[in-house]
Write a protein that holds these residues in place. Structure first.
Motif, mmCIF file in Angstrom:
data_model
loop_
_atom_site.group_PDB
_atom_site.id
_atom_site.type_symbol
_atom_site.label_atom_id
_atom_site.label_comp_id
_atom_site.label_asym_id
_atom_site.label_seq_id
_atom_site.Cartn_x
_atom_site.Cartn_y
_atom_site.Cartn_z
ATOM 1 N N MET A 1 -42.949 80.622 -16.006
ATOM 2 C CA MET A 1 -42.378 82.168 -15.720
ATOM 3 C C MET A 1 -41.812 82.839 -16.759
ATOM 4 S SD MET A 1 -38.933 80.966 -13.522
ATOM 5 C CE MET A 1 -39.606 79.539 -12.699
ATOM 6 N N ASN A 2 -41.887 83.875 -16.864
ATOM 7 C CA ASN A 2 -41.328 84.954 -18.114
ATOM 8 C C ASN A 2 -40.067 85.326 -17.642
ATOM 9 O OD1 ASN A 2 -43.776 84.455 -19.618
ATOM 10 N ND2 ASN A 2 -44.799 86.329 -18.517
ATOM 11 N N ILE A 3 -39.168 85.005 -18.486
ATOM 12 C CA ILE A 3 -37.648 85.207 -18.163
ATOM 13 C C ILE A 3 -37.161 86.150 -19.382
ATOM 14 C CG2 ILE A 3 -35.345 84.501 -18.106
ATOM 15 C CD1 ILE A 3 -36.767 81.534 -17.037
ATOM 16 N N LEU A 4 -36.425 87.173 -18.877
ATOM 17 C CA LEU A 4 -35.768 88.131 -19.758
ATOM 18 C C LEU A 4 -34.008 88.088 -19.665
ATOM 19 C CD1 LEU A 4 -35.356 90.633 -21.667
ATOM 20 C CD2 LEU A 4 -35.496 91.851 -19.422
ATOM 21 N N MET A 26 -40.885 77.537 -18.167
ATOM 22 C CA MET A 26 -40.051 78.602 -18.425
ATOM 23 C C MET A 26 -40.286 79.183 -19.824
ATOM 24 S SD MET A 26 -36.617 77.752 -16.422
ATOM 25 C CE MET A 26 -36.696 77.175 -14.587
ATOM 26 N N GLU A 27 -40.243 80.547 -20.092
ATOM 27 C CA GLU A 27 -40.369 80.917 -21.467
ATOM 28 C C GLU A 27 -39.370 82.306 -21.631
ATOM 29 O OE1 GLU A 27 -43.466 82.802 -24.957
ATOM 30 O OE2 GLU A 27 -44.216 82.150 -22.928
ATOM 31 N N VAL A 28 -38.594 82.548 -22.407
ATOM 32 C CA VAL A 28 -37.627 83.579 -22.487
ATOM 33 C C VAL A 28 -38.537 84.471 -23.542
ATOM 34 C CG1 VAL A 28 -35.706 84.753 -23.748
ATOM 35 C CG2 VAL A 28 -35.584 82.263 -22.454
ATOM 36 N N VAL A 29 -39.015 85.955 -22.961
ATOM 37 C CA VAL A 29 -39.801 86.721 -23.437
ATOM 38 C C VAL A 29 -38.927 88.122 -24.058
ATOM 39 C CG1 VAL A 29 -41.813 86.140 -22.142
ATOM 40 C CG2 VAL A 29 -40.181 87.926 -21.292
ATOM 41 N N GLY A 30 -37.703 88.069 -23.886
ATOM 42 C CA GLY A 30 -36.996 89.139 -24.621
ATOM 43 C C GLY A 30 -35.444 88.748 -24.238
ATOM 44 N N GLU A 31 -34.840 89.441 -24.943
ATOM 45 C CA GLU A 31 -33.151 89.314 -24.738
ATOM 46 C C GLU A 31 -32.561 90.826 -24.988
ATOM 47 O OE1 GLU A 31 -31.280 86.945 -27.470
ATOM 48 O OE2 GLU A 31 -32.731 85.339 -27.452
ATOM 49 N N ALA A 32 -31.343 91.296 -24.385
ATOM 50 C CA ALA A 32 -30.925 92.378 -24.643
ATOM 51 C C ALA A 32 -29.158 92.072 -24.507
ATOM 52 C CB ALA A 32 -31.344 93.458 -23.255
ATOM 53 N N SER A 33 -28.686 93.078 -25.150
ATOM 54 C CA SER A 33 -27.170 92.942 -25.202
ATOM 55 C C SER A 33 -26.404 93.717 -24.024
ATOM 56 C CB SER A 33 -26.554 93.104 -26.522
ATOM 57 O OG SER A 33 -26.903 94.445 -26.866
ATOM 58 N N GLU A 34 -27.072 94.767 -23.506
ATOM 59 C CA GLU A 34 -26.345 95.606 -22.629
ATOM 60 C C GLU A 34 -27.699 95.879 -21.388
ATOM 61 O OE1 GLU A 34 -26.740 99.212 -22.370
ATOM 62 O OE2 GLU A 34 -27.975 99.054 -24.040
ATOM 63 N N GLY A 35 -27.217 96.593 -20.526
ATOM 64 C CA GLY A 35 -27.722 97.080 -19.447
ATOM 65 C C GLY A 35 -29.137 98.127 -19.643
ATOM 66 N N ASN A 36 -28.611 99.098 -20.436
ATOM 67 C CA ASN A 36 -29.810 100.096 -20.907
ATOM 68 C C ASN A 36 -30.981 99.341 -21.806
ATOM 69 O OD1 ASN A 36 -28.911 102.489 -19.606
ATOM 70 N ND2 ASN A 36 -27.026 102.628 -21.085
ATOM 71 N N GLU A 37 -30.667 98.770 -22.722
ATOM 72 C CA GLU A 37 -31.399 97.957 -23.415
ATOM 73 C C GLU A 37 -32.377 96.925 -22.511
ATOM 74 O OE1 GLU A 37 -31.776 95.024 -27.310
ATOM 75 O OE2 GLU A 37 -29.857 95.443 -26.465
ATOM 76 N N GLN A 40 -35.129 98.811 -20.740
ATOM 77 C CA GLN A 40 -36.105 98.948 -21.634
ATOM 78 C C GLN A 40 -36.969 97.950 -21.924
ATOM 79 O OE1 GLN A 40 -37.068 102.014 -22.454
ATOM 80 N NE2 GLN A 40 -35.308 102.831 -21.207
ATOM 81 N N LYS A 41 -36.238 96.713 -22.105
ATOM 82 C CA LYS A 41 -37.188 95.379 -22.624
ATOM 83 C C LYS A 41 -37.752 94.956 -21.151
ATOM 84 C CE LYS A 41 -35.973 94.408 -26.753
ATOM 85 N NZ LYS A 41 -34.870 93.353 -26.959
ATOM 86 N N ALA A 42 -37.240 95.164 -20.005
ATOM 87 C CA ALA A 42 -37.663 94.604 -18.606
ATOM 88 C C ALA A 42 -39.132 95.571 -18.639
ATOM 89 C CB ALA A 42 -37.002 94.897 -17.565
ATOM 90 N N LEU A 43 -38.987 96.777 -18.827
ATOM 91 C CA LEU A 43 -40.270 97.823 -18.545
ATOM 92 C C LEU A 43 -41.295 97.331 -19.471
ATOM 93 C CD1 LEU A 43 -38.342 101.393 -18.029
ATOM 94 C CD2 LEU A 43 -39.486 99.753 -16.356
ATOM 95 N N GLU A 44 -40.852 96.932 -20.835
ATOM 96 C CA GLU A 44 -41.773 96.429 -21.786
ATOM 97 C C GLU A 44 -42.577 95.230 -21.659
ATOM 98 O OE1 GLU A 44 -41.628 95.076 -26.664
ATOM 99 O OE2 GLU A 44 -40.044 96.150 -25.680
ATOM 100 N N HIS A 45 -41.570 94.075 -21.257
ATOM 101 C CA HIS A 45 -42.327 92.654 -20.928
ATOM 102 C C HIS A 45 -42.514 92.248 -19.559
ATOM 103 C CE1 HIS A 45 -40.998 91.712 -25.050
ATOM 104 N NE2 HIS A 45 -39.873 91.977 -25.027
ATOM 105 N N LYS A 46 -42.011 93.177 -18.394
ATOM 106 C CA LYS A 46 -42.554 92.964 -17.203
ATOM 107 C C LYS A 46 -42.068 91.265 -16.893
ATOM 108 C CE LYS A 46 -44.274 96.976 -16.168
ATOM 109 N NZ LYS A 46 -44.544 97.448 -17.629
ATOM 110 N N PRO A 47 -40.990 90.968 -16.844
ATOM 111 C CA PRO A 47 -40.695 89.536 -16.609
ATOM 112 C C PRO A 47 -40.613 89.291 -15.274
ATOM 113 C CG PRO A 47 -38.651 90.717 -17.092
ATOM 114 C CD PRO A 47 -39.693 91.746 -17.280
ATOM 115 N N ASP A 48 -40.700 87.720 -14.992
ATOM 116 C CA ASP A 48 -40.852 87.514 -13.487
ATOM 117 C C ASP A 48 -39.262 87.286 -13.036
ATOM 118 O OD1 ASP A 48 -43.488 86.971 -13.361
ATOM 119 O OD2 ASP A 48 -43.203 85.180 -14.705
ATOM 120 N N GLN A 75 -40.548 94.382 -7.855
ATOM 121 C CA GLN A 75 -41.024 92.960 -7.918
ATOM 122 C C GLN A 75 -40.121 92.179 -8.914
ATOM 123 O OE1 GLN A 75 -42.256 95.517 -9.465
ATOM 124 N NE2 GLN A 75 -43.243 94.948 -11.395
ATOM 125 N N CYS A 76 -39.388 92.682 -9.758
ATOM 126 C CA CYS A 76 -38.616 91.966 -10.648
ATOM 127 C C CYS A 76 -37.567 91.032 -9.824
ATOM 128 C CB CYS A 76 -38.110 92.881 -11.737
ATOM 129 S SG CYS A 76 -37.203 92.026 -13.063
#
Length: 216
Positions: A1-4, A26-37, A40-48, A75-76
């Motif tokens: 599963m892809n994880i943000l 499991m695989e971490v596909v992205g990181e962010a330091s606050e909600g807005n970022e 954006q990362k979720a929209l980009e990577h579409k994590p599970d 679906q996220c």
């Protein structure tokens, strides 16, 4: 599963990344330091699964980000990571649309189990939180508080229980020998009568009612 991962502490993100990437599924596909970022990362990577820190002082906080993210990517699946062992936060997390909540102090094994649980379509609440939900429910019963459960038909109660157990609409339809459309209609009626908007809210309600065959 892809994880943000969305957390304002870089050290926490780094530690979680190492832990989760070491798991074979499991695989971490992205990181962010606050909600807005994070959005954006979720929209980009579409994590599970999104692991969301509840308290982030800079930018959008975890609750606001969860609510917005569920509207953009329904679906996220979102698991809240928090230091607050407080029932107020628990209910706010559920209302925001998260599928679960786990303490930052929880053992690594519990975190892995929580991620797998929400990824499978179930809700995850730590033992102390589920105990408080039951205590509140029992308190409401003793005080004579009204309960909308009596408004549900027998079929709606069946659908509610199966939803809380993690079954999909298709699986519920097969079990009850009805159409998927009928299941969706019953689900809509249940949510309207109970005045709830999300599946996690239904799961938490079913847990409080003891519909899953075990206490909380």
């Amino acid at each position: 599963m892809n994880i943000l991962l969305i957390d304002d502490h870089a050290v926490v993100r780094r530690g979680l990344t190492m832990l989760l990437n070491a798991h074979p599924n499991m695989e971490v596909v992205g990181e962010a330091s606050e909600g807005n970022e994070g959005i954006q990362k979720a929209l980009e990577h579409k994590p599970d699964v999104v692991i969301m820190d509840l308290s982030m002082p800079h930018g959008k906080d975890g609750l606001s980000a969860t609510s917005e993210l569920k509207k953009l990517l329904p679906q996220c699946v979102i698991l809240i990571l928090t230091m607050h062992d407080d029932e107020e936060y628990l209910f706010r997390v559920i209302q925001a649309g998260a599928s679960g909540c786990i303490l930052k102090s929880a053992p690594h094994e519990e975190l892995i189990a929580a991620i797998q649980s929400v990824y499978s379509g179930n809700a995850y609440l730590n033992p102390s939180a589920t105990k408080r939900l039951m205590e509140e429910y029992l308190s409401n019963v003793k005080s004579g508080a009204s309960d909308s459960y009596s408004l549900l038909s027998d079929r709606e109660k069946e659908v509610l229980t199966l939803i809380a157990k993690g079954y999909s609409n298709k699986e519920i339809a097969e079990q009850l020998i009805i159409s998927v459309k009928t299941v969706e209609t019953h689900k809509g009626n249940v949510m309207e009568k109970l005045q709830m908007k999300t599946r996690p809210e239904l799961v938490a309600y079913a847990l409080k009612k003891g519909l899953l065959g075990y206490g909380i």
